[in-house]
Design an enzyme around this catalytic site. Structure first.
Site, PDB file in Angstrom:
ATOM      1  N   GLY A  68       6.762  65.860  -5.359  1.00 24.59           N
ATOM      2  CA  GLY A  68       6.569  64.593  -6.051  1.00 24.59           C
ATOM      3  C   GLY A  68       5.502  64.762  -7.113  1.00 24.59           C
ATOM      4  O   GLY A  68       5.288  65.863  -7.633  1.00 24.59           O
ATOM      5  N   ASN A  69       4.803  63.682  -7.410  1.00 23.13           N
ATOM      6  CA  ASN A  69       3.785  63.707  -8.461  1.00 23.13           C
ATOM      7  C   ASN A  69       2.743  64.807  -8.233  1.00 23.13           C
ATOM      8  O   ASN A  69       2.499  65.656  -9.095  1.00 23.13           O
ATOM      9  CB  ASN A  69       3.099  62.341  -8.523  1.00 23.13           C
ATOM     10  CG  ASN A  69       2.046  62.261  -9.613  1.00 23.13           C
ATOM     11  OD1 ASN A  69       2.357  62.330 -10.792  1.00 23.13           O
ATOM     12  ND2 ASN A  69       0.796  62.120  -9.221  1.00 23.13           N
ATOM     13  N   GLY A  92       6.635  69.879  -0.956  1.00 24.12           N
ATOM     14  CA  GLY A  92       6.559  68.534  -1.517  1.00 24.12           C
ATOM     15  C   GLY A  92       6.464  68.619  -3.025  1.00 24.12           C
ATOM     16  O   GLY A  92       5.554  69.239  -3.568  1.00 24.12           O
ATOM     17  N   LYS A 135      -8.924  49.316   2.020  1.00 16.99           N
ATOM     18  CA  LYS A 135      -7.481  49.541   1.918  1.00 16.99           C
ATOM     19  C   LYS A 135      -6.785  48.206   2.076  1.00 16.99           C
ATOM     20  O   LYS A 135      -7.279  47.300   2.766  1.00 16.99           O
ATOM     21  CB  LYS A 135      -6.998  50.502   3.008  1.00 16.99           C
ATOM     22  CG  LYS A 135      -5.791  51.331   2.584  1.00 16.99           C
ATOM     23  CD  LYS A 135      -6.204  52.410   1.596  1.00 16.99           C
ATOM     24  CE  LYS A 135      -5.048  53.317   1.232  1.00 16.99           C
ATOM     25  NZ  LYS A 135      -5.501  54.405   0.344  1.00 16.99           N
TER      26      LYS A 135
END
Length: 422
Positions: free
Chosen positions: A226-227, A224, A112
């Site tokens: 979003g995408n 949620g 990450k």
């Protein structure tokens, strides 16, 4: 938010990741040396990034890259641009990426990256200079055979394209395989856009078979939009035949017992910026949506929304965690006791990294698959991963999250032992 859930939300994310590892290690009777290695990242790089801003001043940004464990293959994991980024968040996410790659059995480790910045206050030119500066510093530990980043919070396919281009300049050859999540024109993959939600849909299909739930009569609530949430609405409707009865975003939610047209509400959201006011629905809060009596609940927004405080009131039969960390450890215990079947985040949302893996494979072979091939390969990977975790859950009589950790840790530990690391 209760005091307990507030404390959970503020807890050090890397300490949470270590505690989750410890629980699974204890169940597995993991070798102490293996356990000790897996509790810490193998390596991390901290960098300073001087960037010339549009006003002529130079601002120095702080950046990180953590390579958690590469026993199973090159590291894989996103790069985040966030004003409150911390090294412990990056460490935790690198650990979780290690387990995510292992649970779907792709030959990659976990990594990450992050930069402390506020991209909302930066121009496109400043973002490009920052992106290239990051690769100038971190590129020495990246590469198609070392560590393959991807987009994450506030990073985009365009940012990935700039980073790939900078790395290619440094190496002196075109290297699309250094990074995934790129636009199609520079080596991106078909099927990447909806991969997270599609992978989740495949796991819900398998969970419904296990629980004898008829998905053609099933109801779904999505927190949620979003995408991931938008694709979940359209795919759970078209692919699984479910009825979407509630969706919500940051401004609020809508509910209709008769069902909500998935394509229409996605258009409504894109035009109006929110799902609020969708015709034929009544308002519902984000909190009340979680407690609806539905067959499938999809948390696709924030972390720690299902807590010790509200878990007793969750009435869904299946929870498909498309968000990262939507359920606290206290809630997990209550849900398991109440026979709520949780598909944990790093299994449910692993479709994204799986198709990123497919993108990397296509880049390094320079041979590209069509969308139908991508979907078939994703289905096979997600289905096998689900059943591997389910078998572990039933064998050890543990919840699906603990089982997913056990499957992943066992695979990484085996690779470490075979390599002679421990």
């Amino acid at each position: 938010m209760t005091q307990k859930s507030s404390v959970a939300a503020k807890a050090n994310p890397f300490e949470i990741a270590q505690a989750q590892l410890d629980k699974a290690a204890q169940k597995l009777g993991l070798d102490p040396a293996v356990h000790a290695v897996l509790r810490e990242p193998l390596r991390e790089l901290h960098v300073s990034l001087p960037v010339k801003m549009d006003d002529g001043t130079v601002k120095v940004f702080k950046g990180f890259r953590v390579q958690y464990n590469d026993a199973r293959g090159p590291n894989k994991g996103g790069i985040r641009f966030h004003p409150e980024e911390t090294i412990d968040t990056v460490r935790a996410l690198a650990a979780w990426m290690t387990w995510k790659c292992a649970v779907v059995d792709i030959p990659l480790g976990g990594g990450k990256g992050g930069i402390i910045c506020n991209p909302k206050e930066m121009s496109e030119a400043e973002l490009e200079r920052l992106s290239r500066a990051y690769i100038d510093q971190v590129g020495r530990i990246l590469g198609p055979e070392k560590d393959i980043p991807a987009p994450d919070v506030y990073t985009t396919p365009q940012i990935m394209a700039w980073m790939m281009d900078e790395y290619s300049k440094i190496t002196g050859y075109n290297a699309p395989g250094v990074i995934t999540g790129k636009p199609l024109a520079v080596g991106g993959s078909e099927g990447r856009g909806d991969a997270t939600a599609r992978g989740g849909a495949y796991t819900v299909r398998e969970a419904a078979k296990h629980l004898n739930i008829d998905l053609s009569k099933a109801t779904v609530a999505i927190q949620g939009f979003g995408n991931a949430g938008q694709y979940a609405a359209t795919l759970f409707s078209s692919l699984l035949g479910c009825k979407i009865v509630a969706v919500s975003d940051t401004k609020g939610g809508v509910y209709s017992e008769d069902g909500i047209d998935a394509e229409a509400i996605v258009r409504h959201k894109l035009i109006n910026g929110s799902v609020i006011g969708f015709p034929g629905t009544r308002p519902i809060s984000n909190e009340d949506l979680l407690e609806l009596s539905v067959d499938v609940l999809v948390p696709a927004a924030l972390e720690s929304v299902i807590t010790g405080e509200n878990a007793e009131r969750i009435r869904a039969k299946i929870i498909c965690e498309l968000a990262n960390g939507p359920t606290t450890p206290e809630a997990d215990e209550i849900l398991y006791k109440n026979n709520v079947f949780v598909i944990p985040d790093f299994l449910a949302n692993a479709g994204g990294v799986t198709v990123s893996y497919f993108e990397w494979v296509q880049n390094i072979t320079n041979f590209y698959w069509d969308e139908e091939d991508i979907h078939a390969k994703l289905d096979k990977k997600m289905t096998k991963a689900f059943h591997d975790v389910l078998a572990m859950s039933l064998d050890y009589k543990v919840d699906m999250r603990t089982a997913a950790y056990m499957v992943s840790i066992q695979r990484v530990a085996e690779a470490m032992k075979l390599r002679g690391w421990v």
